[in-house]
Enzyme design. Structure first.
Site, mmCIF file in Angstrom:
data_model
loop_
_atom_site.group_PDB
_atom_site.id
_atom_site.type_symbol
_atom_site.label_atom_id
_atom_site.label_comp_id
_atom_site.label_asym_id
_atom_site.label_seq_id
_atom_site.Cartn_x
_atom_site.Cartn_y
_atom_site.Cartn_z
ATOM 1 N N ASN B 23 54.807 23.621 25.375
ATOM 2 C CA ASN B 23 54.518 22.551 24.410
ATOM 3 C C ASN B 23 55.147 22.915 23.068
ATOM 4 O O ASN B 23 54.905 24.002 22.547
ATOM 5 C CB ASN B 23 53.001 22.368 24.255
ATOM 6 C CG ASN B 23 52.653 21.200 23.344
ATOM 7 O OD1 ASN B 23 52.895 21.241 22.155
ATOM 8 N ND2 ASN B 23 52.087 20.153 23.920
ATOM 9 N N SER B 45 54.378 16.923 26.500
ATOM 10 C CA SER B 45 54.010 16.191 25.300
ATOM 11 C C SER B 45 52.542 15.817 25.484
ATOM 12 O O SER B 45 52.186 15.168 26.473
ATOM 13 C CB SER B 45 54.879 14.941 25.143
ATOM 14 O OG SER B 45 54.664 14.368 23.876
ATOM 15 N N GLU B 46 51.680 16.250 24.563
ATOM 16 C CA GLU B 46 50.241 16.185 24.842
ATOM 17 C C GLU B 46 49.670 14.774 24.879
ATOM 18 O O GLU B 46 48.519 14.582 25.260
ATOM 19 C CB GLU B 46 49.454 17.069 23.860
ATOM 20 C CG GLU B 46 49.477 16.641 22.408
ATOM 21 C CD GLU B 46 50.568 17.352 21.613
ATOM 22 O OE1 GLU B 46 51.579 17.758 22.218
ATOM 23 O OE2 GLU B 46 50.402 17.486 20.378
ATOM 24 N N ASN B 47 50.464 13.776 24.486
ATOM 25 C CA ASN B 47 49.988 12.407 24.644
ATOM 26 C C ASN B 47 50.109 11.920 26.091
ATOM 27 O O ASN B 47 49.797 10.765 26.376
ATOM 28 C CB ASN B 47 50.711 11.459 23.685
ATOM 29 C CG ASN B 47 52.221 11.546 23.789
ATOM 30 O OD1 ASN B 47 52.775 12.638 23.936
ATOM 31 N ND2 ASN B 47 52.886 10.430 23.737
ATOM 32 N N SER B 87 45.831 15.594 30.294
ATOM 33 C CA SER B 87 46.787 16.365 29.509
ATOM 34 C C SER B 87 46.128 17.585 28.877
ATOM 35 O O SER B 87 46.665 18.698 28.926
ATOM 36 C CB SER B 87 47.372 15.465 28.411
ATOM 37 O OG SER B 87 48.312 16.181 27.651
#
Lengths: 234, 208
Positions: B23, B45-47, B87
């Protein structure tokens, strides 16, 4: 009684009351329930607590409910890019409860799954841990976080069938499934309502059991940060 | 000569190992993607995405496809999408090998501050607290000193923490430092940087 309604206002009829807690899907301006937010603005419901990762921008997304002063409190992980939010917060007009992003998502998901709280390492040793129970597992500290049960969930999906089975598109999925799960009532707006049977049951992202009312809406889908790369010359 | 932003990113890319899920934070960390070379690295991508691709060509932007910095991006053949709870499940669950993040301050015990300046800047922690608590290795990229010339490598952080004792390695414009027992260990100096320069700009204890 079917789940499909003709308009956002109709779909929210009887569900809104002052002081309620609303969970909203979306990340930034991506995958936000634009039509339902507008309808809440028009309804004028006040003193809202809104659990949403972001608060929109000044004139779009949840930002419109801040401009009309309908929001009393936000539960969010990130509120940059919104001047009116910052102004109301710094002047004390608006309450803000910062939640780490993963903690916020899990607070929604877990409550929707009947799990009233969970222990997490996130935030240990920071202001987030203040006043929270600490428990050791395998010699490491974890803090207790509580689930969020919302009076209403407002969610945006790509497609729904008439039973409420949902399909999301790309990163517009984000907080929408957990937000949908934590609501006592969940209203979803989609780009397209398709006949039942037309979505492969193996490809459904969120089953219709979580979905109570559905509308089809027009979506502006504003881009917050337009970034591109140059094509290489041949 | 100290390293510039791109050289810092290039140095950070050397930390990544073949096969890792990684990340990258907003700012200089984003540039690390330009230097992974032949290594098989999957960016999270943490979304809600694994397998983040580059920015789209003009005219091909998709409002439904953004990264955690809300920038338009593209997908790759390996891409998978998922919701935010899933996520952060993989982040908290230790499935992400490393996070490369920016910082305002790092302390010699590995404390990290990068989410707010009280009374001044209130943006929020986003996913940073979850990342530093959950991923395998936390690598910070930041300037060694702030604009006033004050060290950002401190004995103790003065700003609200993002995580306590979470940083493993720090890459600054002056060099590379590891958080070890008793302080920070200088691992590598940028070309042309002297030990005296580093000593004068470092408040944290440097151990050998």
């Amino acid at each position: 009684m079917g789940k499909i309604y003709n308009s956002a206002a109709e779909a929210l009829d009887g569900l809104l009351f002052d002081g309620m807690l609303i969970a909203a899907g979306g990340f930034g301006l991506c995958g936000i329930p634009e039509n339902l937010i507008s309808a809440i603005k028009d309804a004028g419901t006040k003193d809202l607590t809104v659990a949403s990762n972001n608060a929109g921008v000044d004139n779009f997304g949840l930002g419109v409910l801040l401009q009309t002063r309908q929001v009393k409190k936000m539960i969010s992980s990130y509120v940059g890019e919104n001047d009116e939010f910052m102004r109301q917060y710094l002047s004390g007009e608006l309450e803000l409860e910062f939640n780490p992003q993963g903690t916020l998502a899990e607070r929604m998901r877990s409550a929707g799954c009947g799990i009233p709280g969970f222990y997490t390492k996130t935030g240990v040793g920071t202001v987030i841990a203040e006043g929270k129970e600490v428990k050791k597992f395998n010699g490491q500290d974890y803090i207790l976080e509580e689930g969020i049960i919302a009076d209403l969930s407002i969610v945006k999906a790509w497609k729904a069938d008439d039973t409420g089975n949902l399909v999301f598109r790309k990163t517009a999925r984000n907080f929408n499934p957990p937000a949908a799960m934590c609501g006592k009532v969940c209203v979803v707006e989609v780009e397209e309502i398709v006949p039942r049977g037309s979505i492969d049951p193996d490809h459904i992202h969120l089953p219709g059991i979580y979905v109570h009312r559905i509308i089809q809406g027009e979506h502006e889908k504003r881009i917050e940060q337009r970034t591109v790369r140059q094509r290489e010359e041949a | 000569m100290a390293w510039d932003r791109n050289q810092m990113a290039e140095r950070a890319a050397q930390e990544l190992q073949d096969g890792w899920y990684v990340n990258l934070g907003i700012g200089i960390p984003t540039l690390v993607a330009n230097y992974v070379g032949d290594k098989d690295i999957t960016l999270q991508s943490e979304n809600g995405m694994l397998g983040m691709g580059p920015f789209p060509f003009e005219g091909e932007e998709d409002p439904d496809l953004i990264n955690a910095g809300k920038q338009t991006i593209t997908e790759l053949s390996r891409t998978a999408y998922f919701d935010s709870a899933t996520s952060f499940g993989m982040i908290r669950g230790g499935k992400i090998a490393a996070a490369i993040l920016g910082a305002m301050e790092v302390a010699e015990n590995g404390d990290l501050a990068n989410w707010m300046i009280p009374g001044k800047l209130v943006k929020g922690m986003g996913g940073a607290m979850d990342l530093v608590a959950g991923v395998g290795k936390v690598i910070v990229i930041m300037d060694h000193a702030n604009k006033k010339g004050e060290s950002k490598l401190l004995k103790e952080c003065t700003l609200p923490l993002t995580g306590k004792g979470v940083v493993d390695r720090i890459i600054t414009n002056l060099g590379v430092f590891d958080v070890v027992e008793g302080g920070l260990k200088l691992v590598e100096m940028a070309d042309g940087v002297t030990r005296a320069e580093i000593d004068s700009l470092t408040e944290a204890t440097l151990v050998n």
